[in-house]
Design a protein around this motif. Structure first.
Motif, short mmCIF file in Angstrom:
data_model
loop_
_atom_site.label_atom_id
_atom_site.label_comp_id
_atom_site.label_asym_id
_atom_site.label_seq_id
_atom_site.Cartn_x
_atom_site.Cartn_y
_atom_site.Cartn_z
N UNK A 25 -23.16 -25.74 -18.32
CA UNK A 25 -23.95 -26.73 -19.07
C UNK A 25 -23.89 -28.10 -18.40
N UNK A 26 -22.70 -28.54 -18.03
CA UNK A 26 -22.57 -29.87 -17.41
C UNK A 26 -23.35 -29.95 -16.10
N UNK A 27 -23.27 -28.89 -15.33
CA UNK A 27 -23.96 -28.86 -14.03
C UNK A 27 -25.47 -28.97 -14.22
N UNK A 28 -26.02 -28.16 -15.12
CA UNK A 28 -27.48 -28.14 -15.31
C UNK A 28 -27.97 -29.36 -16.07
N UNK A 29 -27.16 -29.87 -17.02
CA UNK A 29 -27.56 -31.06 -17.77
C UNK A 29 -27.69 -32.26 -16.83
N UNK A 30 -26.79 -32.36 -15.87
CA UNK A 30 -26.89 -33.45 -14.89
C UNK A 30 -28.16 -33.29 -14.05
N UNK A 31 -28.42 -32.05 -13.66
CA UNK A 31 -29.57 -31.79 -12.79
C UNK A 31 -30.90 -32.14 -13.45
N UNK A 32 -31.05 -31.80 -14.75
CA UNK A 32 -32.33 -31.96 -15.42
C UNK A 32 -32.38 -33.15 -16.38
N UNK A 33 -31.36 -34.00 -16.37
CA UNK A 33 -31.34 -35.11 -17.31
C UNK A 33 -32.55 -36.03 -17.09
N UNK A 34 -33.19 -36.50 -18.18
CA UNK A 34 -34.37 -37.37 -18.05
C UNK A 34 -34.13 -38.62 -17.23
N UNK A 35 -32.90 -39.16 -17.25
CA UNK A 35 -32.62 -40.36 -16.45
C UNK A 35 -32.78 -40.10 -14.97
N UNK A 36 -32.52 -38.85 -14.56
CA UNK A 36 -32.63 -38.50 -13.14
C UNK A 36 -33.99 -37.91 -12.81
N UNK A 37 -34.79 -37.65 -13.84
CA UNK A 37 -36.13 -37.06 -13.63
C UNK A 37 -37.17 -37.81 -14.46
N UNK A 38 -37.34 -39.11 -14.19
CA UNK A 38 -38.29 -39.88 -15.00
C UNK A 38 -39.71 -39.35 -14.87
N UNK A 40 -40.94 -36.66 -15.75
CA UNK A 40 -41.02 -35.25 -15.41
C UNK A 40 -40.87 -34.45 -16.71
N UNK A 41 -42.02 -34.09 -17.31
CA UNK A 41 -41.99 -33.40 -18.59
C UNK A 41 -41.34 -32.03 -18.50
N UNK A 42 -41.53 -31.38 -17.36
CA UNK A 42 -40.93 -30.06 -17.18
C UNK A 42 -39.41 -30.13 -17.18
N UNK A 43 -38.87 -31.16 -16.50
CA UNK A 43 -37.42 -31.35 -16.47
C UNK A 43 -36.89 -31.69 -17.86
N UNK A 44 -37.64 -32.50 -18.62
CA UNK A 44 -37.21 -32.86 -19.97
C UNK A 44 -37.18 -31.63 -20.87
N UNK A 45 -38.21 -30.78 -20.74
CA UNK A 45 -38.24 -29.55 -21.55
C UNK A 45 -37.07 -28.64 -21.18
N UNK A 46 -36.77 -28.56 -19.89
CA UNK A 46 -35.65 -27.73 -19.44
C UNK A 46 -34.33 -28.30 -19.96
N UNK A 47 -34.22 -29.62 -19.95
CA UNK A 47 -33.01 -30.28 -20.44
C UNK A 47 -32.79 -29.96 -21.92
N UNK A 48 -33.87 -29.97 -22.71
CA UNK A 48 -33.77 -29.66 -24.13
C UNK A 48 -33.34 -28.21 -24.34
N UNK A 49 -33.90 -27.31 -23.53
CA UNK A 49 -33.52 -25.90 -23.63
C UNK A 49 -32.05 -25.69 -23.28
N UNK A 50 -31.58 -26.40 -22.26
CA UNK A 50 -30.19 -26.29 -21.83
C UNK A 50 -29.25 -26.78 -22.94
N UNK A 51 -29.62 -27.88 -23.59
CA UNK A 51 -28.81 -28.38 -24.71
C UNK A 51 -28.79 -27.39 -25.86
N UNK A 52 -29.95 -26.79 -26.14
CA UNK A 52 -30.03 -25.81 -27.22
C UNK A 52 -29.17 -24.59 -26.90
N UNK A 53 -29.25 -24.13 -25.64
CA UNK A 53 -28.45 -22.97 -25.24
C UNK A 53 -26.97 -23.27 -25.36
#
Length: 312
Positions: A25-38, A40-53
């Motif tokens: 979780x920590x690895x992927x949350x860092x990778x897709x965090x909105x702060x690092x992917x401004x 980028x709606x796809x990255x934000x959606x992935x970030x939300x899915x990762x948090x839910x998982x």
């Protein structure tokens, strides 16, 4: 709603431990965090899915339901209750037992208790409508922000006593108290000082890892200290009193006659502070190393020869 495999999303298999889940979780949350992917709606959606998982798989009860019921895990309790009602009614089919949903034969399916994933989906959609599964997604719309990681380098002499430090993280000053006795490689968590949450979620946390540089002559093992003290040949043979350094000052120490090289003595309570244990200290272990005299005069050599004759 399309089924999302939480294990696949976190790049794990079903046998993953809680430590594995947290690390992924920590690895992927860092990778897709909105702060690092401004922007980028796809990255934000992935970030939300990762948090839910992570929210589901890190909770043992939720994970158990998810493993059993898949995408319909949130309605597991309702399903179990429905099944209990069916059994109490003498094995009636579910199709006509819930307020006029029709005979189960209209669906070509008898809900006898052995459900596969598609059957679960149909069953819950019948009972709660197509909005039931969407409800679960809306519940998870607020996500915790990214955790930050920092390294703080200190000298060993700095952590002999508790001290206050001011760190600057993303332009914000954070004042914290570092307890005496903190160890090299130790990590502490400062709650709520990570990245901002997504859509009103809580802030992430700040993890500080300490790098302790030993700027002393002492060797440290947790709360115990170790030191080697040179002892003159004459003091080792005859005994006497010497002054040695401890971590917080000098002390006098009596040496027994005929002390051998390598002898170790313990000074109780003269070690390092125990982490978060007020006024508790480890011990200091002193190892004696006998120094052989050099540049002997003719008279000294003669005296040693006489001693040699006496010993032989």
């Amino acid at each position: 709603m399309e089924f999302i495999d939480y294990y696949k999303l976190l790049e794990l298999d079903k046998s993953a431990s809680q430590a594995d889940i947290k690390k992924a979780y920590r690895k992927l949350a860092r990778k897709y965090h909105p702060d690092l992917n401004p922007n980028n709606k796809e990255a934000q959606a992935r970030f939300q899915q990762i948090n839910e998982a992570h929210e589901v798989l890190s909770d043992s009860e939720k994970r158990k339901k998810y493993d059993q019921y898949g995408k319909d895990w949130e309605h597991a309790d309702q399903y179990e209750e429905a099944r209990r009602q069916q059994q109490a009614a003498g094995g009636a089919r579910y199709g006509g037992g819930f307020g006029g949903y029709g005979d189960s034969r209209q669906r070509g399916q008898a809900y006898s208790g052995n459900f596969d994933e598609d059957t679960f989906s149909d069953f819950f959609e019948q009972m709660f409508g197509s909005s039931a599964r969407a409800h679960g997604s809306r519940r998870h719309s607020h996500f915790k922000g990214q955790d930050y990681n920092a390294e703080l380098e200190l000298n060993l002499s700095d952590v002999y006593t508790s001290q206050k430090q001011t760190l600057t993280i993303n332009g914000k000053n954070i004042r914290l108290t570092i307890p005496a006795g903190v160890e090299n490689g130790q990590t502490i968590k400062i709650k709520g000082h990570g990245g901002p949450g997504v859509q009103g979620g809580p802030r992430g946390d700040l993890y500080i890892t300490f790098k302790i540089i030993n700027n002393t002559t002492f060797k440290r093992e947790k709360e115990n200290l170790y030191s080697t003290v040179n002892l003159s040949l004459y003091t080792a043979i005859l005994g006497g009193e010497i002054t040695i350094d401890t971590f917080n000052g000098k002390v006098k120490l009596k040496v027994k006659p005929e002390t051998q090289s390598g002898t170790r003595v313990k000074l109780k309570g003269k070690g390092f502070p125990k982490y978060k244990k007020e006024k508790q200290y480890g011990d200091l272990y002193i190892t004696y190393k006998i120094e052989m005299p050099t540049n002997l005069s003719a008279k000294e050599k003669e005296l040693f020869r006489e001693l040699q004759k006496l010993r032989s």
